[in-house]
Design an enzyme around this catalytic site. Structure first.
Site, mmCIF file in Angstrom:
data_model
loop_
_atom_site.group_PDB
_atom_site.id
_atom_site.type_symbol
_atom_site.label_atom_id
_atom_site.label_comp_id
_atom_site.label_asym_id
_atom_site.label_seq_id
_atom_site.Cartn_x
_atom_site.Cartn_y
_atom_site.Cartn_z
ATOM 1 N N ARG A 144 58.435 112.548 128.976
ATOM 2 C CA ARG A 144 58.951 112.435 130.345
ATOM 3 C C ARG A 144 58.841 111.040 130.930
ATOM 4 O O ARG A 144 59.725 110.591 131.654
ATOM 5 C CB ARG A 144 58.218 113.433 131.248
ATOM 6 N N ARG A 193 51.777 114.126 130.510
ATOM 7 C CA ARG A 193 51.758 115.511 130.014
ATOM 8 C C ARG A 193 53.070 115.848 129.314
ATOM 9 O O ARG A 193 54.141 115.475 129.796
ATOM 10 C CB ARG A 193 51.579 116.466 131.197
ATOM 11 N N PHE A 224 61.450 121.140 123.318
ATOM 12 C CA PHE A 224 61.093 120.488 124.578
ATOM 13 C C PHE A 224 60.762 119.030 124.254
ATOM 14 O O PHE A 224 60.625 118.669 123.086
ATOM 15 C CB PHE A 224 59.870 121.188 125.178
ATOM 16 N N LEU A 253 63.688 121.194 140.724
ATOM 17 C CA LEU A 253 63.578 120.885 139.302
ATOM 18 C C LEU A 253 64.707 121.490 138.476
ATOM 19 O O LEU A 253 65.073 122.647 138.663
ATOM 20 C CB LEU A 253 62.243 121.443 138.785
ATOM 21 N N HIS A 271 56.196 115.298 140.101
ATOM 22 C CA HIS A 271 56.152 116.638 139.506
ATOM 23 C C HIS A 271 54.752 117.143 139.201
ATOM 24 O O HIS A 271 54.426 118.284 139.510
ATOM 25 C CB HIS A 271 56.980 116.604 138.221
ATOM 26 N N HIS A 318 59.122 113.827 136.936
ATOM 27 C CA HIS A 318 60.002 114.581 136.040
ATOM 28 C C HIS A 318 61.365 113.913 136.074
ATOM 29 O O HIS A 318 61.895 113.635 137.151
ATOM 30 C CB HIS A 318 60.100 116.037 136.501
ATOM 31 N N GLU A 359 63.274 120.807 131.712
ATOM 32 C CA GLU A 359 63.517 120.060 130.476
ATOM 33 C C GLU A 359 64.188 120.974 129.437
ATOM 34 O O GLU A 359 64.868 120.509 128.525
ATOM 35 C CB GLU A 359 62.158 119.600 129.952
ATOM 36 N N GLN A 403 52.925 112.362 137.093
ATOM 37 C CA GLN A 403 54.153 112.539 136.317
ATOM 38 C C GLN A 403 55.383 112.655 137.204
ATOM 39 O O GLN A 403 55.409 113.471 138.125
ATOM 40 C CB GLN A 403 54.049 113.794 135.453
HETATM 41 C C1 LIG Z 1 58.992 123.565 139.486
HETATM 42 C C2 LIG Z 1 57.930 123.503 138.425
HETATM 43 C C3 LIG Z 1 58.233 123.913 137.133
HETATM 44 C C4 LIG Z 1 57.262 123.858 136.133
HETATM 45 N N1 LIG Z 1 57.583 124.271 134.870
HETATM 46 C C5 LIG Z 1 56.629 124.270 133.902
HETATM 47 C C6 LIG Z 1 56.901 124.759 132.601
HETATM 48 O O1 LIG Z 1 58.001 125.227 132.309
HETATM 49 N N2 LIG Z 1 55.927 124.720 131.671
HETATM 50 C C7 LIG Z 1 54.683 124.234 131.947
HETATM 51 O O2 LIG Z 1 53.840 124.240 131.064
HETATM 52 N N3 LIG Z 1 54.382 123.784 133.187
HETATM 53 C C8 LIG Z 1 55.323 123.793 134.163
HETATM 54 N N4 LIG Z 1 55.006 123.330 135.419
HETATM 55 C C9 LIG Z 1 53.618 122.985 135.727
HETATM 56 C C10 LIG Z 1 52.780 124.254 135.890
HETATM 57 O O3 LIG Z 1 53.555 125.296 136.399
HETATM 58 C C11 LIG Z 1 51.595 124.039 136.830
HETATM 59 O O4 LIG Z 1 50.896 122.872 136.463
HETATM 60 C C12 LIG Z 1 50.622 125.202 136.750
HETATM 61 O O5 LIG Z 1 51.304 126.418 136.915
HETATM 62 C C13 LIG Z 1 49.520 125.071 137.787
HETATM 63 O O6 LIG Z 1 48.745 126.236 137.791
HETATM 64 P P1 LIG Z 1 47.384 126.323 138.590
HETATM 65 O O7 LIG Z 1 46.825 127.668 138.316
HETATM 66 O O8 LIG Z 1 46.552 125.144 138.258
HETATM 67 O O9 LIG Z 1 47.796 126.157 140.119
HETATM 68 P P2 LIG Z 1 48.910 126.845 141.057
HETATM 69 O O10 LIG Z 1 49.766 127.806 140.345
HETATM 70 O O11 LIG Z 1 49.556 125.721 141.778
HETATM 71 O O12 LIG Z 1 48.025 127.683 142.071
HETATM 72 C C14 LIG Z 1 47.181 127.083 143.026
HETATM 73 C C15 LIG Z 1 46.495 128.168 143.817
HETATM 74 O O13 LIG Z 1 45.502 127.591 144.644
HETATM 75 C C16 LIG Z 1 45.580 128.159 145.925
HETATM 76 N N5 LIG Z 1 45.027 127.175 146.871
HETATM 77 C C17 LIG Z 1 45.262 125.850 146.917
HETATM 78 N N6 LIG Z 1 44.566 125.282 147.915
HETATM 79 C C18 LIG Z 1 43.870 126.276 148.505
HETATM 80 C C19 LIG Z 1 42.969 126.339 149.599
HETATM 81 N N7 LIG Z 1 42.622 125.258 150.321
HETATM 82 N N8 LIG Z 1 42.452 127.547 149.946
HETATM 83 C C20 LIG Z 1 42.787 128.664 149.252
HETATM 84 N N9 LIG Z 1 43.635 128.664 148.210
HETATM 85 C C21 LIG Z 1 44.166 127.476 147.843
HETATM 86 C C22 LIG Z 1 47.031 128.481 146.131
HETATM 87 O O14 LIG Z 1 47.198 129.470 147.122
HETATM 88 C C23 LIG Z 1 47.397 128.980 144.729
HETATM 89 O O15 LIG Z 1 47.055 130.327 144.606
HETATM 90 C C24 LIG Z 1 55.963 123.377 136.430
HETATM 91 C C25 LIG Z 1 55.669 122.989 137.723
HETATM 92 C C26 LIG Z 1 56.650 123.022 138.707
HETATM 93 C C27 LIG Z 1 56.282 122.528 140.073
#
Ligand SMILES: Cc1cc2nc3c(=O)[nH]c(=O)nc-3n(C[C@H](O)[C@H](O)[C@H](O)COP(=O)(O)OP(=O)(O)OC[C@H]3O[C@@H](n4cnc5c(N)ncnc54)[C@H](O)[C@@H]3O)c2cc1C
Length: 586
Positions: free
Chosen positions: A286, A397, A119, A252, A353, A242, A255, A240
């Protein structure tokens, strides 16, 4: 009005990987834990993560956690806190194995070990050859991790409030966080969840920008809730982009596509990354690749009739590799572009991203704020995942480090909360003023009459952010951007809803989300205007160099009076020597 109430030891707001990993730690320790999510848990954005999760397992090429740490510090453009980075990189291998034992179906090498792909920004020997550090379940790694964590939580009897929207934190006069006011989306009824500890795990704010890779729900609600509770947000200028979103649409292309051997070309068919990053080329970090693409387009070497994108070439990898290692990408490209990546190159352009900034925390997930003598934690409040800034990603990141971040710090926060609960056995009395304030916030949307509309304002906000706070920035452009966003904030006062029904009123949810986005947009532009240097993802054409003398520090933005403050970067790791800032080349 009487509001229904529930009590738990811990309230986790957010059911992505960060929230669910923390909840699992707590439920397994027999704490009573409630997880609130505005969508069904497995629809959280973690499900969309494609490429994988970094850990120096050394299954494919030689590797060590210390090299991973070096790459992460360098990738962060030296803004990452080295204590937290050491902690994360050291824990990584154990946590990947733990996930595997919990049921994550990682892809396999022929010898049966977990498959790892190269990566961006990964090296051996502190800057040597390319490493292969990203553990992947094909290109659906986040999906595999999120479903596994959800199922394990069901087994551990975590209590889920699915499709509840968190509105505001409840806080008492002494500054303790006592839970949150939430809204049951189905019925439109408010519910007060009292908790001894509250963990924000609400994910990122990609919806700030018009073209982004994020889910529609990524509106940064937790960051705005923190801001309204008087807590600053850190390093918001670092957003960031992407390099490879599908041009003009944003979906997306991981990568991992370049990790498998894909590369970028301009309209002359030139592999232009060789000019920008002679060593790492298409697998530079990135920020570097995004700027290179934007520069190619700006200087007239873009592809297509408008010259507004470059091409990602994958066809030389062969159909078999593509469909085995990148099946989701093949589907996405076919569905949205009607082309087969085994035959044609994919049009791509940098796309918003990942939110590097967030709620300031230490490596135990405790929310940390400056006080007269140094800093202290907010009692009862934690934050992990993309809404938090711990800070392991600093100014940029590395791909594959976020799935790692959410699991490492989700677990760490769970452990710290268990200690906190042992010392704080009782619920504190409710603060009725704070509850009333949160209710007033919700009831603001009951105002009737004619006014502006939420979707119109949201679109203007996203376009403004894209045009005035994108890959390249300058004082003039950012100042115009800030003025425009502040005008939009004014106009928000005049917005009225047409639909005042209670049952599944999504218009009301979108209004609450727009309020949150507005606060975060102001935080982002104001922080970007403040930082007069270029570092990582923050690229100022009027200040093109990194300036460690003046700017090797984290920014903090407060909602009150849009105030900016700064705090030092932690350069001292936990056990090893520091990596002092030096020039960053790939
Ligand atoms: C398309 C894409 C591909 C990616 N690929 C990778 C990868 O390959 N490797 C990597 O390391 N990272 C990757 N990332 C980044 C990574 O996936 C995310 O940064 C990470 O999963 C975020 O996890 P989280 O638990 O912080 O939040 P999230 O998974 O975004 O979850 C947020 C949660 O909060 C809840 N929530 C939000 N606001 C409220 C509210 N007001 N009331 C109640 N609930 C709420 C939502 O319902 C959800 O359950 C990618 C991101 C994207 C967008």
């Amino acid at each position: 009005m009487t509001i229904a109430k529930r009590q738990f030891d811990t309230l986790v707001i957010g059911a992505g990987g960060g929230g669910l990993r923390a909840a699992l730690q707590l439920a397994q320790a027999e704490a009573s834990v409630a997880v609130v999510s505005k969508v069904f848990p497995t629809r959280s954005h973690t499900v969309a993560a494609q490429g994988g999760m970094n850990a120096a397992l050394a299954n494919v090429l030689p590797d060590s956690w210390h090299w991973h740490m070096y790459d992460t510090v360098k990738g962060s453009d030296y803004l990452g806190d080295q204590d937290a980075i050491e902690y994360m990189c050291r824990s990584a291998s154990n946590l990947v194995v733990e996930l595997e034992h919990a049921g994550v179906p990682f892809s396999r090498l022929d010898n049966g070990k977990i498959y790892q792909r190269p990566f961006g920004g990964q090296s051996q020997n502190f800057g040597g050859d390319q490493a292969a550090r990203t553990c992947a379940a094909a290109d659906r790694t986040g999906h595999a991790i999120l479903h596994t964590l959800y199922q394990q939580n069901i087994r551990a009897k975590t209590h889920f409030f699915d499709e509840y929207f968190a509105i505001d934190l409840i806080k008492d006069q002494e500054g303790f966080i006592l839970g949150a006011l939430v809204l049951e989306i189905e019925t439109g009824e408010p519910l007060l969840i009292e908790a001894k500890t509250t963990l924000l795990a609400t994910g990122g704010a990609g919806q700030l920008f018009r073209t982004n890779t994020n889910a529609h729900i990524n509106t940064g609600d937790g960051l705005a809730m923190a801001l309204r509770a008087g807590i600053p947000v850190q390093d918001m200028e670092f957003f960031q982009f992407h390099p490879t979103g599908i041009a003009g649409r944003g979906m997306l292309i991981t990568e991992g596509a370049r990790g498998e051997g894909g590369y970028l070309i301009n309209k002359d068919g030139e592999r232009f990354m060789e000019r920008y990053a002679p060593h790492a080329r298409d697998l530079a970090s990135r920020d570097v690749v995004s700027r290179a693409i934007a520069t190619e387009v700006r200087e007239g070497r873009g592809c297509g009739s408008d010259g507004d994108h470059v091409l990602l070439k994958l066809d030389h990898l062969g159909r078999e590799v593509l469909y085995k290692r990148l099946p989701g990408i093949c589907d996405t490209v076919k569905m949205f572009l009607h082309i087969d990546p085994a035959e044609e190159a994919i049009p791509v352009f940098p796309t918003a991203h990942y939110t590097m900034g967030g709620i300031p925390t230490d490596r135990h997930g405790r929310v940390i704020v400056p006080v007269a003598q140094g800093q202290e934690s907010i009692p009862g409040l934690y934050a992990v995942g993309e809404c938090a800034c711990v800070s392991v990603h600093g100014a940029n990141r590395l791909g594959g480090n976020s799935l790692l971040d959410i699991v490492v710090f989700g677990r760490a926060a769970g452990n710290d909360i268990i200690d906190y609960l042992n010392d704080n056995r009782y619920h504190r009395p409710l603060d009725h003023d704070s509850v009333e304030q949160a209710m007033a916030h919700l009831q603001r949307w009951d105002q009737k009459g004619e006014g502006e509309s939420v979707p119109v304002l949201k679109k203007e906000l996203q376009t403004t952010m894209e045009n005035y706070c994108g890959v390249f920035r300058s004082e003039e452009i950012l100042q115009q951007g800030l003025d425009k966003v502040l005008q939009l904030e004014q106009r928000l006062q005049a917005v009225r809803l047409k639909d005042h029904s209670k049952i599944f009123n999504t218009a009301r949810i979108e209004a609450l989300e727009l309020e949150n986005l507005m606060d975060i947009a102001i935080a982002t532009v104001a922080s970007a205007l403040g930082r007069q240097e270029s570092r990582g993802a923050h690229s100022r054409i009027d200040h093109p160099d990194r300036d460690d003398q003046r700017w090797l520090k984290h920014s903090l933005y407060y909602k009150e009076q849009h105030r900016l403050d700064y705090k030092p970067v932690t350069l001292k790791p936990l056990t090893v020597d520091s990596f002092p800032p030096k020039e960053r080349v790939y």
